[in-house]
Design an enzyme around this catalytic site. Structure first.
Site, PDB file in Angstrom:
ATOM      1  N   GLU A 233      49.885  -5.241  -5.319  1.00  0.00           N
ATOM      2  CA  GLU A 233      48.603  -6.218  -5.279  1.00  0.00           C
ATOM      3  C   GLU A 233      48.089  -6.646  -4.041  1.00  0.00           C
ATOM      4  O   GLU A 233      48.161  -7.683  -3.570  1.00  0.00           O
ATOM      5  CB  GLU A 233      49.148  -7.551  -6.194  1.00  0.00           C
ATOM      6  N   GLU A 345      51.619  -3.462 -14.033  1.00  0.00           N
ATOM      7  CA  GLU A 345      52.030  -5.003 -14.574  1.00  0.00           C
ATOM      8  C   GLU A 345      50.989  -5.398 -15.645  1.00  0.00           C
ATOM      9  O   GLU A 345      49.478  -5.129 -15.377  1.00  0.00           O
ATOM     10  CB  GLU A 345      51.978  -5.908 -13.256  1.00  0.00           C
TER      11      GLU A 345
END
Ligand SMILES: *[C@@H]1O[C@H](CO)[C@@H](O)[C@H](O)[C@H]1NC(C)=O
Ligand SMILES: *[C@@H]1O[C@H](CO)[C@@H](O)[C@H](O)[C@H]1NC(C)=O
Ligand SMILES: *[C@@H]1O[C@H](CO)[C@@H](O)[C@H](O)[C@H]1NC(C)=O
Length: 414
Positions: A233, A345
């Site tokens: 991320e 995710e």
């Protein structure tokens, strides 16, 4: 596990429900050959061209049992594009994040080794190894993502040199993952940063980050089922072209260390969101990253997506299957560019709304498996069963593991 849920819900035998889809089960959509009517109390409801789903009659505002054919026909004109999906209906990878070695990291990439909570009994954590064995044997999973803080791997030194004590601890989890036969993702969970400073843009030099990957890849270079997750991320990056240069440095380091054949996951800006990578410029920059031989073989686009109102993965209720806003445009972009993505995710609360939208999201991913390789749920490992997005199975006093609702009803491949 879907079948088990359906049986316990309506209390019938397998034979008597043949031909009827379970509550929250698929009942229509492009390429669907299964049941098109729902069990009593559920209505087959159009979700998108690829997916109709049995929803509780009370939430659909009608008690009539419409068929999937009717539902689909009346809406099927909304989704037509030049590049049609050629998915096989089955994903290559179904996974779960086994978190814990990343605990102590925040979104500025500030982590401490002491904050890590290994999901390993031998280091006084939860039984992540038992969880992985259960997920493979009982549920049919074949991938785990193993988040870890950069600081843990190097013993809180801003360097690419591994701390042998800490790396050996992490490797216990990696080896246990590999022993299940699954693919295992090494995920550096640092948000493109080390202690607040962005790699290659004011923080650690690309060469330091590359050295970290050289050392990890040297260790796993001959292990086929290792997947290199370059970075978790990235967000708020001032320059996505510079970031693609950082990713290139990691890819070159991994391949040059001898890990020539494994998958490498390339993360874009904006929290690797599947809803923006094709539009925010970071995906375009990552398309330029190559292997040392100039090919792009096994360089996979890494994407995340949650289903709650703010895409944060912190709310128990889900509001979207992300098909129109993320998966459909992403799939088109991947096809146009001849690339594939892995959703490392995704997740939601163990609630009826998340059951509905997650089942729908997964059905779309399956219908587009030519470009979407699979998904990895967030999260089990050191998270307690009370965590809002928990996929950690509950454990009875006699050691019987029972999956979380979202796992048993949607995410488990069997
Ligand atoms: C590894 O890191 C720990 C701190 O987490 C430190 O105490 C230890 O000395 C380091 N070991 C090596 C071999 O550098
Ligand atoms: C990708 O590489 C091409 C050719 O080198 C270059 O023209 C283009 O600007 C690059 N794209 C990005 C987004 O960096
Ligand atoms: C479940 O509990 C048993 C003890 O009853 C324990 O040995 C085992 O490690 C636990 N498994 C998991 C996955 O937590």
């Amino acid at each position: 596990m879907k079948t088990v849920y359906a049986l316990s819900f309506i209390g019938l035998t397998a034979l008597s429900v043949r031909g009827q889809a379970a509550l929250y089960g698929q009942c229509g959509g492009t390429g669907w050959t299964g049941a098109t009517t729902c069990v009593a109390g559920a209505v087959c409801t159009y979700s998108n061209a690829y997916y109709s789903q049995c929803l509780p009659a009370s939430t659909t505002g009608t008690t009539s049992h419409s068929t999937a054919t009717t539902a689909t026909t009346s809406h099927s004109t909304t989704t037509t594009s030049a590049a049609a999906p050629t998915g096989t209906g089955a994903l290559k990878f179904y996974g779960v994040n086994i978190a814990g070695f990343d605990f102590g990291c925040d979104t500025t990439g500030t982590c401490t080794s002491a904050g890590a909570y290994p999901p390993l009994l031998e280091y006084y954590g939860p039984d992540g190894i038992g969880q992985m064995q259960h997920f493979v044997k009982s549920d049919g999973y074949n991938m785990f993502r193993l988040p870890v803080g950069w600081q843990f791997l190097t013993g809180d030194q801003e360097t690419g040199v591994l701390n042998s004590t800490n790396f050996a601890k992490y490797d216990v989890l990696v080896q246990a993952c590999l022993a299940t036969g699954a693919h295992c993702i090494i995920d550096i969970h640092n948000y493109a940063r080390y202690n607040g400073n962005i790699i290659g843009q004011g923080g650690p030099a690309n060469s330091v980050f590359a050295q970290l990957w050289t050392n990890i890849a040297t260790y796993y270079k001959s292990t086929t089922n290792i997947v290199f997750g370059v970075m978790n991320e990235p967000h708020d990056l001032p320059d996505v072209t510079l970031w693609a240069g950082t990713v290139q440095a990691a890819v070159t380091a991994i391949r040059s260390a001898g890990a020539t054949s494994q998958m490498i996951l390339l993360p874009g800006n904006d929290w690797t969101s599947a809803a923006t990578i094709w539009s925010d410029g970071s995906g375009a920059a990552l398309l330029n990253v190559t292997n040392p031989d100039g090919t792009k073989t096994n360089l996979i686009i890494d994407v995340h997506k949650y289903l709650d109102s703010d895409n944060s993965g912190t709310n128990a209720e889900c509001v979207t299957d992300n098909v129109a806003t993320a998966w459909e445009p992403l799939a088109a972009w991947l096809r146009t560019n001849g690339r594939q993505a892995l959703n490392t995710e995704t997740g939601g609360g163990n609630t009826a709304s998340c059951q509905q939208y997650m089942c729908s999201q997964i059905a779309y991913q399956k219908a587009n498996s030519d470009v979407i390789l699979g998904y990895v749920g967030w999260a089990a490992g050191s998270f307690p069963t009370t965590y809002v997005l928990s996929e950690t199975p509950t454990n009875s006093s006699t050691g019987v593991l029972t999956d979380a609702l979202l796992v048993s009803s949607c995410m488990a491949p069997k």
